[in-house]
Write an enzyme that holds these catalytic residues in place. Structure first.
Site, short mmCIF file in Angstrom:
data_model
loop_
_atom_site.label_atom_id
_atom_site.label_comp_id
_atom_site.label_asym_id
_atom_site.label_seq_id
_atom_site.Cartn_x
_atom_site.Cartn_y
_atom_site.Cartn_z
CG ASP A 59 -20.30 -9.79 35.58
OD1 ASP A 59 -20.61 -10.18 34.78
OD2 ASP A 59 -21.54 -8.89 35.46
C1 GLC Z 1 -23.64 -8.05 33.44
C2 GLC Z 1 -22.76 -8.97 32.66
C3 GLC Z 1 -21.26 -7.73 32.21
C4 GLC Z 1 -22.66 -6.09 32.93
C5 GLC Z 1 -22.67 -6.39 34.04
C6 GLC Z 1 -23.30 -4.04 34.16
O1 GLC Z 1 -24.41 -8.67 34.46
O2 GLC Z 1 -22.89 -10.00 32.58
O3 GLC Z 1 -21.26 -7.71 30.90
O4 GLC Z 1 -21.70 -5.27 32.15
O5 GLC Z 1 -23.37 -6.78 34.59
O6 GLC Z 1 -24.43 -4.23 33.19
#
Ligand code: GLC
Length: 703
Positions: A265
């Site tokens: 993430d």
């Molecule tokens: C964010 C979220 C994740 C998302 C990613 C890209 O922090 O936790 O769900 O897909 O970053 O935006």
């Protein structure tokens, strides 16, 4: 499929320098002012968002495929011409925005989930994205958490079914098809257990609970062939999942045979330093790679430290090779080597079509849950003049909910216009959003509809609340409207269960609309004026008050249950202990009677059939969600008081009786024991065929 790609990948891998390999493990945020030389040098395997330098240069709608094609052309100038994979948060639709996933779950309709996911894939791929960071399949038991909106609620059985539907909808049988997209099941695993419902906090989950509640949706997504998995931010039991090899490699790959790749993430690789399990970024990168994180989302820890770590021997190049292999495998399966570019003309014909809007409208209808309907005030018939008041009288983009970056408010029929179009010709609607004016006008109308609730900004990531009460000022509006003495219908837009116990006691009807998406207005009109009988059921327990959290239906039985004769038993001294509304609950415009539960045998030998008769005792046809629950009365570990093991949506005509049957097999009754093994234990079981998790007809059988 794997056989077709491995020789190709072996050959390509054999040509790659260490820096080119590490480049594939690196995902840039395409919204940054990107140095395109990095792409030309093969230092990026993926871009997310990629709204880049062409934005606003007269391109077609949205970010536009031309922008992705622009970056792809640069990537194909690199020495080995390895295409980029473009990722996007396509959580519940792209330009056709569907209800938030929690609302979708309330429809208990896997077919519709799959259809909506296929539309999202078609639209996002037409705009140049080949990778969606969805479905979000985290089990959530704490509605203070903003991201409860993004998942399928509290039940692993429902979440598992919908996870597979979403993956199939997005990827189809062949994710290389131009209108398909690589899915990403997230956030592996246990993110919903973050303490206090606060993102980024740690959480504690026992192994049996992890195995039987939080992991099943991911196993279901892997079985459905999900191409990628995203590791969660959470520090789970003392180890951040991004550094947890036991789960990312041991379970995902060792036990389940997952062949795709894992992306971290946002910046969670580098955040291992903040968590305190890595002294520096180099150590963080080495830990995450070893754990099984193949691609580093935007932290650049892989890009900036892995080459040196290989040279010093602290990172084996084999781990890098394996990560690159997985990423190249998915790029190959996604057809990117054969078809790296998007045909920009698709966007003008395949996006926001009448068909996709119709699916969105049907989903919004089926997602809304009728929680109260005193004296059958709904559907609104026979009222000559109705006033609509509240925050969302003119709602457009507010109905999208969280994570809808590509939804456009101008594509939404304003709520007031939609209600006007849905109302009977002899019904006059007054739209009076402002409270004082509404109080004056109330004396001249026959009924009041209040549309209120949460703005989407109170939902989603980093949008946790300490109180589940209505946002400021809204309870006062309800008080004012109730005090007029007119019949009051409350419509709640929200991304989570709200503690509306007081409002429920005050008004005549409550319809929970979640954030219903682009067709939310017309769908609301269909329900309020009777074109559609509400059929949604709660995918998550509604607490009476914030203080009851966590509260969920599949809880363990305390030694002194709520109804214990003991004076000392599980309770609050200042509040009823039962939920405001239980999991699985919902009303419609007709009523149903359950009768004559029968079992094919009192002993389960392989399987047992459970049947019941469901009669429509009302005056109009309706859909009933008939639910199957079991309870294992005695186990080597304590067992939940109920577990959902099946459901069927049945459409029943007035006066008609339908015989609904379920098969229970032994596999459904297996659970994770204290020694970590999964198995079935002999003994007595209760079984219910029920309209929700707190009622129904009960039978008994033995293993
Ligand atoms: C964010 C979220 C994740 C998302 C990613 C890209 O922090 O936790 O769900 O897909 O970053 O935006």
């Amino acid at each position: 499929m794997t056989n077709l790609t491995e020789p190709y990948i072996d050959a390509l891998l054999g040509q790659m320098t260490l820096n080119e390999k590490i480049g594939q493990l690196n995902q840039y945020n395409g919204s940054d002012r990107l140095d395109t030389d990095l792409i030309r040098q093969g230092k990026a395997g993926s871009l997310l968002n990629a709204d880049g330098p062409l934005t606003g240069q007269g391109q077609s709608d949205s970010g536009s495929a031309e922008q992705r094609n622009y970056y792809q052309r640069i990537a194909l100038e690199s020495r080995l011409k390895i295409p980029l994979i473009f990722g996007r948060d396509v959580i519940h639709g792209y330009r056709t925005v569907f209800p938030i996933p929690l609302g979708q779950a309330a429809a208990f309709n896997p077919g519709l989930t799959e259809q909506a996911a296929a539309v999202a894939a078609k639209e996002a791929s037409a705009d140049g994205f080949k990778w969606a960071f969805s479905p979000m399949i985290d089990i959530a038991r704490d509605p203070r958490w903003g991201r409860v909106a993004e998942g399928s609620g509290e039940d692993p059985y429902l979440a598992s079914i919908l996870a597979a539907s979403a993956v199939r909808g997005m990827q189809g049988d062949d994710m290389a098809q131009p209108d398909r997209i690589v899915a990403c099941a997230k956030h592996f695993v246990g993110y919903g257990a973050a303490e206090g419902g606060r993102d980024y906090e740690g959480g504690e989950i026992s192994e049996p609970t992890l195995r039987d509640i939080y992991l099943p949706p991911y196993e279901s997504a892997v079985k459905a062939g999900v191409g990628t998995i995203m590791s969660a931010f959470i520090d789970l039991n003392g180890t951040p999942v991004t550094a947890e090899r036991r789960l990312l490699t041991g379970v995902l790959r060792g036990e389940w045979g997952f062949e795709g790749f894992v992306v971290s993430d946002w910046a969670s690789v580098a955040e291992l330093v903040q968590h305190g399990v890595a002294e520096d970024r180099a150590r963080a990168a080495a830990l995450a790679l070893h754990a099984g994180v193949d691609m580093d989302m935007v932290s650049k820890a892989y890009l900036e430290t892995l080459a040196a770590s290989v040279r010093t021997g602290s990172v084996p190049v084999e781990e890098i090779d394996e990560a690159v292999r997985r990423i190249l495998r998915i790029k190959q399966r996604a057809g990117l080597f054969d078809r790296p570019f998007t045909d920009p003309t698709r966007y003008t014909t395949e996006v926001l079509t009448p068909e996709s809007r119709q699916i969105a409208r049907q989903f919004a209808r089926e997602s809304m849950v009728l929680l109260k309907n005193r004296n059958d005030i709904l559907p609104l018939h026979g009222f000559r003049r109705i006033m609509v008041t509240g925050n969302y009288v003119h709602a457009r983009g507010e109905m999208f909910g969280t994570w809808s970056p590509d939804g456009r408010a101008e594509n939404v029929t304003p709520l007031d216009q939609a209600l006007k179009e849905a109302a009977p010709k002899d019904t006059e609607l007054w739209f009076v959003p402002e409270t004082d004016a509404a109080m004056k006008a109330a004396q001249r109308v026959d009924a009041v509809v209040i549309v209120l609730g949460e703005h989407p900004s109170r939902s989603g990531e980093n949008a946790n609340v300490s109180s589940l009460l209505l946002p400021p000022g809204q309870a006062e509006l309800v008080d004012a409207m109730v005090n007029t003495g007119k019949p009051v219908v409350l419509v709640v837009f929200a991304g989570r269960p709200l503690a509306i116990m007081h409002q429920v006691s005050q008004v005549d009807a409550v319809l929970y609309a979640w954030h219903p998406g682009i067709e939310g207005g017309p769908a609301l009109g269909d329900i309020l004026f009777g074109a559609y009988s509400p059929s949604g059921r709660l995918p998550i327990t509604f607490p009476r008050a914030t203080g009851q959290v966590p509260i969920y239906y599949n809880h363990k039985n305390p030694g002194r249950p709520i109804n214990s004769e003991q004076g000392f038993h599980s309770r609050y001294i200042d509040l009823q202990s039962s939920p405001l509304f239980p999991f699985g609950f919902g009303l419609g415009y007709t009523t149903f009677r359950y009768a004559n539960l029968t079992l094919s045998s009192q002993a389960l030998r392989g399987k047992v059939e459970v049947c019941a008769e469901v009669t429509n005792t009302g005056g109009r046809a309706g859909k009933e969600l008939v639910q199957l629950y079991v309870r294992d009365l005695v186990g080597s570990l304590t067992r939940p008081v109920r577990e959902l093991k099946g459901f069927q949506q049945v459409e029943i005509q007035p006066g008609e009786t339908r015989r609904v049957s379920f098969i229970i097999n032994e596999e459904m009754l297996a659970f994770t024991r204290g020694d970590g093994t999964k198995g079935i234990e002999p003994g007595c079981f209760h079984v219910w065929i029920a309209p929700d998790s707190s009622s129904g007809l009960r039978g008994e059988f033995e293993i």
